[in-house]
Design an enzyme around this catalytic site. Structure first.
Site, short mmCIF file in Angstrom:
data_model
loop_
_atom_site.label_atom_id
_atom_site.label_comp_id
_atom_site.label_asym_id
_atom_site.label_seq_id
_atom_site.Cartn_x
_atom_site.Cartn_y
_atom_site.Cartn_z
N LYS A 157 3.39 -0.25 -2.06
CA LYS A 157 2.19 -1.10 -2.20
C LYS A 157 1.14 -0.40 -3.06
CE LYS A 157 0.39 0.71 2.18
NZ LYS A 157 0.27 0.43 3.63
N TYR A 192 -26.08 15.56 -14.51
CA TYR A 192 -27.02 14.52 -14.07
C TYR A 192 -27.70 14.92 -12.77
CZ TYR A 192 -25.11 11.01 -17.31
OH TYR A 192 -24.74 10.30 -18.40
C1 LIG Z 1 1.07 1.39 4.33
C2 LIG Z 1 1.93 1.15 5.51
C3 LIG Z 1 2.95 2.04 5.82
C4 LIG Z 1 3.14 3.36 5.11
O1 LIG Z 1 2.18 4.26 5.60
P1 LIG Z 1 2.13 5.79 5.08
O2 LIG Z 1 1.13 6.44 5.93
O3 LIG Z 1 1.70 5.72 3.65
O4 LIG Z 1 3.51 6.31 5.21
C5 LIG Z 1 3.80 1.70 6.87
N1 LIG Z 1 3.63 0.56 7.57
C6 LIG Z 1 2.63 -0.30 7.31
C7 LIG Z 1 2.48 -1.53 8.13
C8 LIG Z 1 1.74 -0.04 6.27
O5 LIG Z 1 0.73 -0.89 6.02
#
Ligand SMILES: *Cc1c(COP(=O)(O)O)cnc(C)c1O
Length: 360
Positions: free
Chosen positions: A35, A256
């Site tokens: 994702k 800055y």
């Molecule tokens: C993003 C997500 C994961 C993966 O989590 P990590 O901590 O990046 O391994 C797993 N299950 C769900 C439902 C998620 O939203």
């Protein structure tokens, strides 16, 4: 003729990290979570590299899943939050997207949908994170409705998500695990609980399907050192170069808002990376960077296109010298701490301006 700033994405490290996730949980099937553009690493390139090894991918929404299909990624893809509108369900069936079902409206939409073939459904149970998922007391009823529908495959999966699996001494993980096992014990379905932290530190949470995200990108989500970190190799490297050098006197300020003043005569190197690239503006004076592979400290505010480094203690820094902002020699988690955030956020907020160089 180029701004000397880029990201390196090491696809060999990505695959090795995936194999490490499997080695930590050999009984489980491990899906690759890609994702948010594969946590900023480029979803299509990462999915192509992983596809021969993984049984399935997971993303946050149907747009991300379609981007993978458009790039000829053919493995099943789980939509971790399910659908947001009912019209996504027919597309999901046609494209072999697996659907998380986490609220009553999603159940109803599936029961009313027109699909070209039955859907693979994952029922998400809220065991204590209280962000998504159906209440444990309602699972029996919703499961029965879905099982009775010709639109749903009988091979469902029960899933939950941990709120604090990265905290090794937090009791909530154990409580969530118990709640999940209690809720699902009278059914025969496959189970899925573990994110990266649980894959690495909570072997009791390993089940039929593990969902590996952050660890694939080579860094540990855990709040402590742990042997399971040893097999991880950072995938993302952020590189730039020194583009300007100057000497300043004691008491003079840099950048800055004059947020940093020299306490001694100092040598300042200016580097071509800034918050316009995704380097965090919140990174405080003292944030480590590697100049010519030697540790030095960021001083003054991060600008849009540049940062300033105190290189007084390094031997002869000059224009053109390489600077690593994070990578194998400087952990992104450490930089994140100095910026008041976590490695997950630093990775995902990198901007389009930075070119990505893939290596394998
Ligand atoms: C993003 C997500 C994961 C993966 O989590 P990590 O901590 O990046 O391994 C797993 N299950 C769900 C439902 C998620 O939203």
């Amino acid at each position: 003729m180029a701004r000397p700033s880029y990201m390196v994405v090491d696809l060999a490290a990505l695959i090795a990290n995936y194999q490490w996730a499997r080695q930590l949980a050999p009984q489980a099937q491990t899906m690759a979570v890609v994702k948010a553009n594969a946590y900023g690493h480029g979803a299509v390139a990462c999915a192509r590299a992983l596809q021969p090894s993984v049984p399935a991918f997971a993303v946050a929404c149907i747009e991300e899943a379609m981007d993978l299909r458009d790039a000829n990624i053919t493995k099943p893809i789980l939509l971790l939050e399910g659908t947001f509108t009912a019209d996504e369900i027919a597309v999901a069936a046609a494209q072999d997207f697996w659907l998380m079902v986490e609220n009553p409206l999603q159940v109803e939409a599936i029961l009313n949908a027109h699909v070209c073939r039955p859907l693979k459904v994952w029922i998400k149970i809220d065991t204590g994170m209280h962000r998504q998922g159906l209440h444990p007391s309602k699972i029996k009823g919703y499961r029965a409705q879905l099982m009775a529908s010709p639109k749903v495959l009988d091979e469902m999966v029960f899933a939950t998500h941990f709120a604090s699996a990265d905290e090794l001494s937090n009791d909530l993980t154990q409580i969530q695990l118990q709640q999940f096992l209690q809720t699902t014990k009278s059914f025969e379905h496959a189970l899925s609980l573990a994110n990266s932290a649980a894959i690495m530190a909570w072997p009791k949470a390993h089940a039929d399907w593990n969902r590996a995200g952050y660890m694939l990108y080579g860094n540990s989500p855990l709040d402590q050192d742990h042997p399971s970190s040893q097999g991880l190799k950072p995938v993302m490297q952020l590189w730039s170069s020194v583009i300007s050098m100057r000497q300043i006197e004691t008491g003079e300020s840099v950048g800055y808002g004059q947020s940093w003043h020299a306490l001694r005569p100092s040598t300042i190197a200016t580097v071509a990376i800034g918050y316009g690239d995704g380097y965090p503006r919140s990174a405080a004076s003292g944030t480590p960077v590697l100049v010519n592979n030697q540790r030095a400290s960021l001083v003054g505010r991060v600008s849009m296109d540049m940062i300033t480094i105190d290189v007084t203690e390094l031997s002869e820094t000059k224009i053109g010298d390489p600077v690593c902002l994070w990578g194998p020699g400087l952990n992104i988690n450490e930089v994140a701490q100095h910026a008041g955030t976590i490695g997950y956020e630093l990775m995902t907020r990198m901007t389009q301006r930075l070119p990505i160089r893939y290596t394998d």
